[in-house]
Design a protein around this motif. Sequence first.
Motif, short mmCIF file in Angstrom:
data_model
loop_
_atom_site.label_atom_id
_atom_site.label_comp_id
_atom_site.label_asym_id
_atom_site.label_seq_id
_atom_site.Cartn_x
_atom_site.Cartn_y
_atom_site.Cartn_z
N UNK A 163 -45.16 -33.30 94.85
CA UNK A 163 -45.82 -35.20 94.40
C UNK A 163 -46.61 -35.02 93.30
N UNK A 164 -46.99 -35.74 92.98
CA UNK A 164 -47.73 -36.57 91.79
C UNK A 164 -47.76 -37.65 91.28
N UNK A 165 -49.42 -38.47 90.85
CA UNK A 165 -49.46 -39.57 90.39
C UNK A 165 -48.91 -40.22 89.63
N UNK A 166 -49.24 -41.44 89.73
CA UNK A 166 -49.04 -41.88 87.88
C UNK A 166 -50.40 -43.26 88.28
N UNK A 174 -53.22 -49.33 88.53
CA UNK A 174 -52.19 -49.42 89.88
C UNK A 174 -52.41 -48.08 89.87
N UNK A 175 -52.43 -47.28 91.48
CA UNK A 175 -52.33 -46.15 91.89
C UNK A 175 -50.53 -45.83 92.30
N UNK A 176 -50.07 -45.11 91.96
CA UNK A 176 -48.16 -44.98 92.89
C UNK A 176 -48.23 -43.60 93.47
N UNK A 177 -48.09 -42.93 94.09
CA UNK A 177 -47.19 -41.89 94.67
C UNK A 177 -46.50 -41.36 94.69
N UNK A 178 -45.57 -40.79 93.55
CA UNK A 178 -44.71 -39.69 93.32
C UNK A 178 -44.17 -38.48 93.68
N UNK A 179 -42.41 -38.29 93.22
CA UNK A 179 -42.12 -37.08 93.60
C UNK A 179 -40.88 -37.07 93.12
N UNK A 180 -40.89 -35.64 92.65
CA UNK A 180 -39.75 -34.66 91.93
C UNK A 180 -39.07 -33.58 92.71
N UNK A 181 -38.27 -33.72 92.65
CA UNK A 181 -37.24 -31.96 93.27
C UNK A 181 -37.29 -31.79 92.22
N UNK A 182 -37.85 -30.11 93.34
CA UNK A 182 -37.80 -28.76 92.06
C UNK A 182 -36.92 -28.16 92.98
N UNK A 183 -36.25 -27.31 92.13
CA UNK A 183 -34.88 -26.25 93.01
C UNK A 183 -33.45 -26.93 92.61
N UNK A 184 -32.73 -25.88 93.39
CA UNK A 184 -31.41 -25.85 92.58
C UNK A 184 -30.41 -26.84 93.69
N UNK A 229 -31.04 -26.62 88.39
CA UNK A 229 -31.80 -25.03 88.87
C UNK A 229 -32.94 -25.13 88.51
N UNK A 230 -34.39 -25.39 88.41
CA UNK A 230 -35.34 -25.29 88.17
C UNK A 230 -36.39 -24.72 89.36
N UNK A 231 -36.97 -24.15 88.26
CA UNK A 231 -38.77 -24.40 89.04
C UNK A 231 -39.93 -24.70 88.82
N UNK A 232 -41.48 -24.82 89.37
CA UNK A 232 -41.83 -25.23 89.30
C UNK A 232 -43.67 -24.62 88.18
N UNK A 233 -43.46 -25.33 87.75
CA UNK A 233 -44.81 -24.53 86.49
C UNK A 233 -46.16 -24.91 86.64
N UNK A 287 -45.23 -33.38 86.20
CA UNK A 287 -45.03 -32.18 86.47
C UNK A 287 -44.63 -31.80 86.17
N UNK A 288 -44.82 -30.23 85.56
CA UNK A 288 -43.79 -29.22 84.23
C UNK A 288 -43.04 -28.39 85.52
N UNK A 289 -41.67 -28.31 84.68
CA UNK A 289 -40.31 -27.44 85.58
C UNK A 289 -39.79 -27.06 84.22
N UNK A 290 -39.07 -25.79 84.49
CA UNK A 290 -38.54 -24.95 83.61
C UNK A 290 -36.70 -24.81 84.39
N UNK A 291 -36.30 -24.74 83.06
CA UNK A 291 -34.11 -24.11 83.66
C UNK A 291 -33.81 -25.20 83.70
#
Length: 170
Positions: free
Chosen positions: A67-70, A79-89, A111-115, A130-134
């Motif tokens: 989860x993250x906020x924008x 305006x504040x909004x709650x969002x989410x991004x998928x991290x994984x395979x 195939x990502x991982x949370x940084x 959200x920072x991820x790599x992969x």
Amino acid sequence: MFTKILGPILVASAMITCAHAQTLPVRQQLDTTLFKDGHQIAVGTSIIADEINGKAPFVVSSGTHVGYGTCTKVGDTTSLKSESVFVGRAILISPVVVDATKAKLSVSVQDTEFVGKHEAGPSDCRSEIVDSKGLKVADINVDIADGQTVEVPLGDIHYRLVLKLHDGNL
């Protein structure tokens, strides 16, 4: 007399010939294997098309949503909004066109991982990122024939995705 006996035999013979001439319903099965650095990391098999259910995507997913906020500011309104991004395979293979001899597929692989997370934006309206790599590739078009094995180009030398299409009736 001869025609009375021969007539039903010819009709039965024609019906048997028609039954044998009909093809089995289309039922295509897709075998999927994802490799990273030469090691198998995901494998699965799915019926991607059949006469009863039509086309069905192949989906494999293992991970989490972060989860993250924008923050958006228009004039004096914030305006504040709650969002989410998928991290994984995740592997998503959508059949575009499928028949008894071939398939056209749309392939997406992640195939990502949370940084971590960091903030961006003006001081009175900060948003999280959200920072991820992969690996993350989407919508690769693949044409594959029945009985064929293909390697999908993922654009990263560490990964290989191998697909095999075959008649699911066998």
